[in-house]
Write a protein that holds these residues in place. Structure first.
Motif, mmCIF file in Angstrom:
data_model
loop_
_atom_site.group_PDB
_atom_site.id
_atom_site.type_symbol
_atom_site.label_atom_id
_atom_site.label_comp_id
_atom_site.label_asym_id
_atom_site.label_seq_id
_atom_site.Cartn_x
_atom_site.Cartn_y
_atom_site.Cartn_z
ATOM 1 N N ARG A 72 7.724 7.586 2.636
ATOM 2 C CA ARG A 72 6.888 7.046 1.598
ATOM 3 C C ARG A 72 5.713 6.818 1.498
ATOM 4 N N ARG A 73 4.841 7.187 2.769
ATOM 5 C CA ARG A 73 3.553 7.109 2.964
ATOM 6 C C ARG A 73 3.070 5.436 2.779
ATOM 7 N N VAL A 74 3.875 4.905 3.478
ATOM 8 C CA VAL A 74 3.581 3.298 3.059
ATOM 9 C C VAL A 74 2.321 2.781 3.685
ATOM 10 N N VAL A 75 1.549 2.029 2.827
ATOM 11 C CA VAL A 75 0.105 1.469 3.317
ATOM 12 C C VAL A 75 0.323 0.148 3.453
ATOM 13 N N ARG A 76 1.105 -0.498 2.906
ATOM 14 C CA ARG A 76 1.223 -1.960 3.131
ATOM 15 C C ARG A 76 2.526 -2.530 2.604
ATOM 16 N N VAL A 98 7.559 -0.527 8.382
ATOM 17 C CA VAL A 98 6.258 -0.787 9.014
ATOM 18 C C VAL A 98 6.431 -0.392 10.727
ATOM 19 N N SER A 99 7.525 -0.333 11.094
ATOM 20 C CA SER A 99 7.493 0.202 12.701
ATOM 21 C C SER A 99 7.134 1.374 12.946
ATOM 22 N N ARG A 100 6.774 1.521 14.289
ATOM 23 C CA ARG A 100 6.244 2.988 14.535
ATOM 24 C C ARG A 100 7.343 4.102 14.392
ATOM 25 N N ALA A 152 11.212 -8.049 0.087
ATOM 26 C CA ALA A 152 9.890 -7.411 0.427
ATOM 27 C C ALA A 152 9.596 -6.192 -0.645
ATOM 28 N N THR A 153 8.337 -5.801 -0.462
ATOM 29 C CA THR A 153 7.965 -4.824 -1.368
ATOM 30 C C THR A 153 7.127 -4.175 -0.698
ATOM 31 N N VAL A 154 7.234 -2.603 -0.956
ATOM 32 C CA VAL A 154 6.595 -1.718 -0.131
ATOM 33 C C VAL A 154 5.999 -0.982 -1.125
ATOM 34 N N TYR A 155 4.531 -0.745 -0.753
ATOM 35 C CA TYR A 155 3.489 -0.025 -1.425
ATOM 36 C C TYR A 155 3.316 1.533 -0.744
ATOM 37 N N SER A 156 3.347 2.561 -1.491
ATOM 38 C CA SER A 156 3.041 3.597 -1.052
ATOM 39 C C SER A 156 1.425 3.984 -1.287
ATOM 40 N N ARG A 157 0.805 4.851 -0.657
ATOM 41 C CA ARG A 157 -0.505 5.410 -0.779
ATOM 42 C C ARG A 157 -0.623 5.970 -2.339
ATOM 43 N N GLY A 158 -1.577 5.188 -2.964
ATOM 44 C CA GLY A 158 -1.883 5.596 -4.370
ATOM 45 C C GLY A 158 -1.275 5.017 -5.532
#
Length: 841
Positions: free
Chosen positions: A152-156, A142-144, A120-126
């Motif tokens: 990490r301000r994860v966006v996707r 990804v969970s609440r 899995a790869t986590v992408y942060s904002r910006g």
């Protein structure tokens, strides 16, 4: 397990009934050609946008190039919270790759594609580059309740798994559930929806098609194809009840205009359990194989065409906007309203937008001031309890450490308090970070209507300007659709000091003696409770201040975006574009319309590429570098062998040196090739005789006192640049031998000719020497196929580079431009130039 039991079996069944590998390759070749044709149109528009210094349009066009470069068909799974979307995907993928649970487990868009190794790869904002994380930690992002999502301000998140179904060449997209108490989840899904290429809509037998789902179902139909409607949790009802619910759902879909949608009754949980347990009967009883078979059939027939049509429509919308912006500068010449009149009306409309923007911000501020503190206070008791439980687990260790050294009462207390303070600091910080994600969701839900207005209004100047100028209104669904958490500022929370003071009254009451640690523990518990209350109150106050700052940032960003859009309109209105750029975009739009119409009659493509084979001209990878003409390759070997032996003879044989000098040495090209392989000592031994001969000729010329023209002619004749070059003679002899051999013994089959195409120059020589025409046809076809493949590879190379996807460039694509030039002009080591600029083979 039968072929229908799983996605892999169904895929194998489909593959076995295909028309054959030849048809698959032909369809893939046609799809690739159409994809590159579309990329050429988009790239041409990108160049115009760059000329216009339109960074916004350039970025959006580049996004479409990226989609084409990635060949990324996104199949989104959408629906209301708790319908089992993630469970359904896990069942289809064959394992528990995605987190599931009673709470909202997907709060950011999660894409799943094929990969040989789960990751899995986590992408942060910006951030353009993601961070790889273990697959079993995806829930944290990804969970609440995930600890890492806000940090990490994860966006996707992108997930790769070795699931056979994904070999069909599409990406699953797990979207946040709509209809939950988290407004940002519904907003995120709505904002993502226009990017999807097709949708699987999931509802449930427990409460099929709620009002929220019905509204969302209508929105889906307006923006993206929806081939499948799944009613999950089939295990909750009997067969009769299931049939009634399915008909109810089908009727509702038909009333909303979904004519081609199929409805499937499925138990995702039963299917997943059956797959994990190796129970084919359980999988069949779940209803999932029917859905998978329909999905595979749909992808096989429609994926390629639907993907290209979607990108075409998105690119067309962007180009239409670019065209409208350019036409603004032509209003006076096109007989439209005057520039000054449009500008004045626009400023009036802009003033109204600014007032509405301020009103939305003021309404949000009022709501935060009146409702937000109370909403935080409602969470206070739960927050304190959770924080106390996490800290209380460290009391016994602090007491044991404090009493082990047999300190006095005050010293023991201070030691224990310091220990708890040290342990508690990181705990409080991590806990506050988790609460930041919760508070951000609360803020977004509390003022969701105002957020919609603050995000929507800055997108309006282009619409208002087009209307005022009498131009067609934007049909761009991407720009005018909702908001997502990516549009919101981060909730900045200052660090919260954590301390554990001991009230003096409590210290006097404390009757602590060694061996009675329970009294110290009791005192620490009371002090901890007081400290937690104080800390929780401090953090709540900090959140209130952070919320005000958050709203201020949101308002300021909206104002900046509004003014930027207004400036963009003003600049377009006052800046006439070049007629050439306008004609270019107009022509591109016409070509897009024709391209889209041609897709309607195209049969489509197979679901995925066939296995790579070395002889396949579509997918072959050159091993060992660039493909070379067979004659050129032989001449390169002959030249290298000649120079290798010549450098030894010239360094050791006086006769060879004399002959070399009388011949005038090598031509310029072969001189430097000789120098490249010879040792300095060998060069120094070989060239004295030649240098002396040249000096003698120059002295003769000097004594003859020729005119300037005679001197120039004599020097030119003397140089000659290779007329007597022994290396050139060796190359010509090898070339004649190779051409004669090919003329008398051409490749025995077209396949062999295709593997060793001749360059254009040597093809002409060989064809002139071949007695018949049949072999000529095969060699012509071989060069034509090689050049056509190179042309496609060069276009693919440019596409991926322009899309900033250098990582997708294959070695064949990277070398295609060099290969094409060698096939067109021959090997550079075999071509030299005269002084007059003409080339000599």
């Amino acid at each position: 397990m039968t072929a229908a039991d799983g996605p892999g079996g169904a895929l194998d069944e489909r593959a076995s009934s295909s028309a054959g590998a030849g048809g698959e390759v032909a369809a893939l070749r046609e799809y690739r050609r159409r994809r590159l044709d579309l990329a050429d149109l988009v790239r041409a528009a990108l160049y115009v946008a760059r000329d216009q210094h339109d960074e916004q349009t350039s970025n959006r066009l580049r996004q479409q190039l990226a989609r084409l470069a990635e060949d990324r068909f996104e199949l989104a799974v959408v629906g209301q919270f708790s319908r089992g979307k993630s469970t359904l995907m896990n069942a289809m993928l064959g394992s528990c790759y995605l987190p599931t649970g009673a709470l909202p487990m997907t709060t950011v868009v999660t894409t799943i594609r094929y990969g040989t190794t789960p990751r899995a790869t986590v992408y942060s904002r910006g951030a353009a580059v993601g961070i790889e994380v273990p697959l079993d930690e995806v829930a944290r992002y990804v969970s609440r309740a995930g600890a890492g999502r806000e940090d990490r301000r994860v966006v996707r998140v992108e997930v790769e798994v070795p699931a056979e179904l994904l070999k069909l060449g599409f990406w699953f997209v797990d979207t946040p559930g709509i209809g939950s108490s988290i407004a940002a989840n519904s907003a995120t899904t709505r904002r993502y929806l226009p990017r999807a290429d097709a949708v699987i809509f999931v509802t449930g037998f427990d409460a099929a098609l709620t009002e929220t789902e019905s509204d969302f179902l209508a929105a889906v139909g307006e923006q993206v194809p929806m081939p499948f409607l799944v009613v999950n949790k089939r295990d909750l009802v009997d067969a009769h009840g299931a049939a009634e619910v399915v008909e109810l759902v089908r009727g509702q879909a038909l009333r909303q205009g979904h004519q081609a949608v199929e409805v499937f009754a499925v138990s995702a949980l039963q299917a997943l359990e059956g797959r994990l347990a190796g129970d084919p009967c359980g999988v069949r009883g779940s209803g999932l194989p029917l859905l998978e078979h329909a999905l595979i059939t749909f992808l096989a027939r429609n994926k390629a065409r639907l993907f290209l049509k979607n990108v075409t429509h998105r690119a067309q919308a962007v180009m239409e906007q670019l065209h409208r912006d350019m036409l603004l500068g032509h209003l006076p010449h096109d007989g439209g309203p005057g520039t000054d009149a449009v500008a004045a009306a626009f400023e009036t409309q802009l003033t109204d937008c600014e007032a509405r923007l301020r009103a939305a911000a003021a309404t949000a501020a009022t709501r935060l001031a009146t409702e937000f503190p109370a909403r935080l206070a409602e969470r206070g008791a739960g927050w304190r309890s959770e924080l106390s439980e996490r800290l209380a687990t460290h009391i016994d260790r602090a007491v044991a450490d404090a009493t082990g050294a047999r300190r006095g009462r005050r010293a023991a207390w201070q030691s224990a308090a310091v220990s708890l303070e040290g342990v508690g600091g990181p705990i409080v910080d991590e806990w506050a970070s988790r609460r930041a994600a919760e508070v951000t969701e609360l803020l977004a839900t509390l003022v969701s209507e105002e957020i919609t207005e603050l995000v929507r209004l800055p997108r309006q100047p282009g619409v208002l300007g087009a209307r005022l100028a009498g131009l067609s209104l934007p049909s761009d669904r991407d720009d005018l659709t909702g908001w997502s958490p990516q549009d919101l500022p981060s909730l900045g929370l200052p660090g919260c000091a954590w301390s554990l003071p001991l009230p003096s009254a409590h210290l006097r009451r404390l009757r602590f003696t060694f061996g009675h640690q329970d009294r110290l523990a009791e005192g620490l518990t009371e002090a901890l409770d007081s400290a937690v209350r104080a800390t929780e109150a401090t953090i709540r106050a900090a959140f209130e201040d952070a919320a005000c700052n958050w709203l201020r940032q949101l308002h300021e960003q909206a104002e900046r975006d509004l003014h930027d859009a207004a400036d963009r309109f003003r600049a377009n209105l006052r800046t006439p574009p070049s007629a050439q750029d306008v004609d270019t975009v107009t022509g591109l739009l016409r070509q897009l319309v024709s391209f889209d119409a041609a897709l309607n009659t195209w049969a489509g493509s197979p679901t995925s590429a066939p296995p790579q084979s070395p002889g396949d001209p579509l997918v072959s990878e050159q091993v060992g570098g660039i493909r070379s003409c067979v004659v050129c390759a032989e001449l390169e070997r002959a030249l290298f062998d000649y120079l290798r032996h010549a450098q030894f003879r010239l360094a050791t044989r006086q006769k060879a040196q004399g002959d070399f000098a009388q011949a005038g040495g090598f031509c310029t090209l072969h001189t430097w090739q000789y120098v490249a392989i010879a040792a300095p000592t060998g060069i120094a031994a070989a060239y004295p005789t030649l240098a002396a001969v040249v000096a003698d000729h120059l002295d003769v010329l000097r004594r003859c006192r020729p005119t300037r023209a005679e001197l120039a002619a004599a020097l030119d004749n003397f140089i000659g640049d290779g007329d007597g070059c022994p290396a050139c003679a060796a190359v010509r002899e090898a070339e004649q031998h190779a051409i004669t051999r090919l003329a008398t013994h051409p490749p025995p089959s077209p396949d062999l000719a295709a593997q060793t195409p001749l360059c254009l120059r040597h093809l002409a020589h060989v064809v002139a020497a071949v007695p018949g025409t049949r072999d000529c046809q095969a060699m012509l076809a071989a060069l034509s196929a090689a050049l056509r493949r190179d042309a496609e590879d060069m276009r693919a190379y440019v596409l991926k580079r322009e899309a900033f996807h250098q990582d997708l460039v294959t070695s064949q694509e990277a070398a295609a431009h060099q290969e094409a030039v060698r096939l067109l002009a021959g090997c550079p080591a075999l071509v030299r130039s005269r002084n007059d600029g003409t080339l000599i083979p």
